[in-house]
Design a protein around this motif. Structure first.
Motif, short mmCIF file in Angstrom:
data_model
loop_
_atom_site.label_atom_id
_atom_site.label_comp_id
_atom_site.label_asym_id
_atom_site.label_seq_id
_atom_site.Cartn_x
_atom_site.Cartn_y
_atom_site.Cartn_z
N LEU A 22 11.72 -30.04 15.67
CA LEU A 22 12.86 -29.84 14.62
C LEU A 22 14.00 -30.99 14.38
O LEU A 22 14.46 -31.01 13.54
CB LEU A 22 13.40 -28.58 15.14
CG LEU A 22 14.45 -27.85 14.16
CD1 LEU A 22 13.62 -27.34 12.89
CD2 LEU A 22 14.99 -26.71 14.75
N PRO A 23 14.61 -31.43 15.58
CA PRO A 23 15.73 -32.44 15.31
C PRO A 23 15.34 -33.49 14.40
O PRO A 23 15.97 -33.92 13.46
CB PRO A 23 16.04 -32.66 16.76
CG PRO A 23 15.64 -31.48 17.71
CD PRO A 23 14.34 -31.21 17.02
N LEU A 48 14.95 -32.51 11.03
CA LEU A 48 16.12 -32.20 10.38
C LEU A 48 16.91 -33.63 9.88
O LEU A 48 17.45 -33.86 8.76
CB LEU A 48 17.10 -31.51 11.25
CG LEU A 48 16.70 -29.92 11.22
CD1 LEU A 48 17.47 -29.27 12.32
CD2 LEU A 48 16.64 -29.16 9.71
N GLU A 102 26.10 -31.52 14.61
CA GLU A 102 25.73 -30.23 14.24
C GLU A 102 24.24 -29.82 14.23
O GLU A 102 23.78 -28.59 14.82
CB GLU A 102 25.87 -30.21 12.46
CG GLU A 102 27.13 -30.25 12.31
CD GLU A 102 27.81 -30.09 10.70
OE1 GLU A 102 26.70 -30.23 10.04
OE2 GLU A 102 28.79 -30.38 10.47
N ILE A 103 23.47 -30.72 14.07
CA ILE A 103 22.12 -30.68 14.27
C ILE A 103 21.62 -30.10 15.75
O ILE A 103 20.79 -29.03 15.95
CB ILE A 103 21.06 -31.87 13.86
CG1 ILE A 103 21.06 -32.00 12.30
CG2 ILE A 103 19.63 -31.80 14.57
CD1 ILE A 103 20.47 -33.43 12.06
N GLU A 156 24.29 -26.75 16.33
CA GLU A 156 24.21 -25.31 15.74
C GLU A 156 23.04 -25.01 15.48
O GLU A 156 22.59 -23.83 15.16
CB GLU A 156 25.13 -25.74 14.51
CG GLU A 156 26.54 -25.96 14.45
CD GLU A 156 26.94 -26.12 13.18
OE1 GLU A 156 26.65 -25.76 12.45
OE2 GLU A 156 28.42 -26.61 13.27
N ILE A 157 21.86 -25.92 15.61
CA ILE A 157 20.48 -25.43 15.30
C ILE A 157 19.48 -25.58 16.56
O ILE A 157 19.16 -24.89 16.95
CB ILE A 157 19.76 -26.29 14.38
CG1 ILE A 157 20.76 -26.04 12.92
CG2 ILE A 157 18.52 -25.90 13.64
CD1 ILE A 157 20.61 -26.92 11.86
N PHE A 158 19.55 -26.98 17.05
CA PHE A 158 18.43 -27.11 18.28
C PHE A 158 19.11 -26.29 19.45
O PHE A 158 17.91 -25.59 20.14
CB PHE A 158 18.36 -28.74 18.49
CG PHE A 158 17.58 -29.20 19.63
CD1 PHE A 158 16.35 -28.90 19.31
CD2 PHE A 158 17.90 -29.66 21.01
CE1 PHE A 158 15.22 -29.23 20.54
CE2 PHE A 158 17.30 -29.99 21.97
CZ PHE A 158 15.54 -29.88 21.71
N LEU A 201 18.47 -22.54 18.87
CA LEU A 201 17.00 -22.32 18.96
C LEU A 201 16.30 -22.60 20.58
O LEU A 201 15.57 -21.60 20.88
CB LEU A 201 16.12 -23.30 18.15
CG LEU A 201 14.48 -23.18 18.17
CD1 LEU A 201 14.24 -21.93 17.60
CD2 LEU A 201 14.09 -24.29 17.51
#
Length: 198
Positions: free
Chosen positions: A157-158, A161, A181-182, A185-187, A190
């Protein structure tokens, strides 16, 4: 090399790869021709075509020759620190002249699935995937992540993105705040949430 002495096998292959890597560095993929590589390697084009029947295949092999896939996986002591360091390394590579060569090779191989797969295998893709798995496994061992987080989609994923930032924004380098942010806020959400879904 003495007159009449011919290089064969691995010695000749190494000379061709070195010459192709030097051409890639000097002229980019667009300027790397079989003629130039043959001249620089001190061989003929037939010797190259026997090993790499397409210019793109030689370019991919030369890129692999240039790539330093032996860079150790960062171990900062935290999942966040490791993830940021890996993303920063990828960002620095992709926004460098080295990254421009990779983008040219991707464009050249775009319509040829076999070449794209070769590029993924040889251009450090597997090494980078292994680095993300290592990073996640260390996080599990430290108690920072559930075991369910160590899986291919989470690991990929990272970088997906990051590639998306390049593709959608067309920018030469992704700002560091976007990398943060990646990760934040996301990795990390998750990864930490994986244990809650099983």
């Amino acid at each position: 090399m003495a007159a009449g002495q011919r290089r064969r096998g691995a010695e000749l292959e190494d000379a061709i790869l070195r010459a192709a890597a030097e051409e890639l560095t000097a002229s980019g993929y667009a300027g790397m021709t079989m003629d130039k590589v043959a001249r620089r390697a001190g061989t003929n084009k037939n010797a190259i075509y026997r090993r790499w029947p397409q210019r793109a295949a030689l370019g991919i092999a030369a890129y692999k020759h240039l790539a330093d896939t032996r860079t150790p996986t960062p171990d900062t002591g935290s999942l966040r620190g490791d993830a940021l360091e890996l993303l920063r390394r990828a960002n620095a590579t992709w926004s460098s002249p080295f990254g421009a060569i990779l983008r040219d090779l991707l464009a050249a191989a775009a319509d040829e699935p076999a070449l794209l797969e070769l590029l993924r295998e040889q251009a450090g893709g597997r090494a980078m995937n292994a680095a993300w798995f290592t990073l996640l496994s260390r996080a599990v061992a430290r108690g920072e992540a559930p075991p369910e987080a160590v899986q291919p989609r989470v690991a990929a994923l990272p970088l997906m993105l990051l590639r998306g930032e390049y593709a959608l924004r067309g920018i030469p380098s992704v700002p560091d705040e976007v990398l943060v942010e990646i990760v934040d806020e996301i990795f990390l959400p998750l990864v930490r949430g994986r244990g809650l879904t099983h």
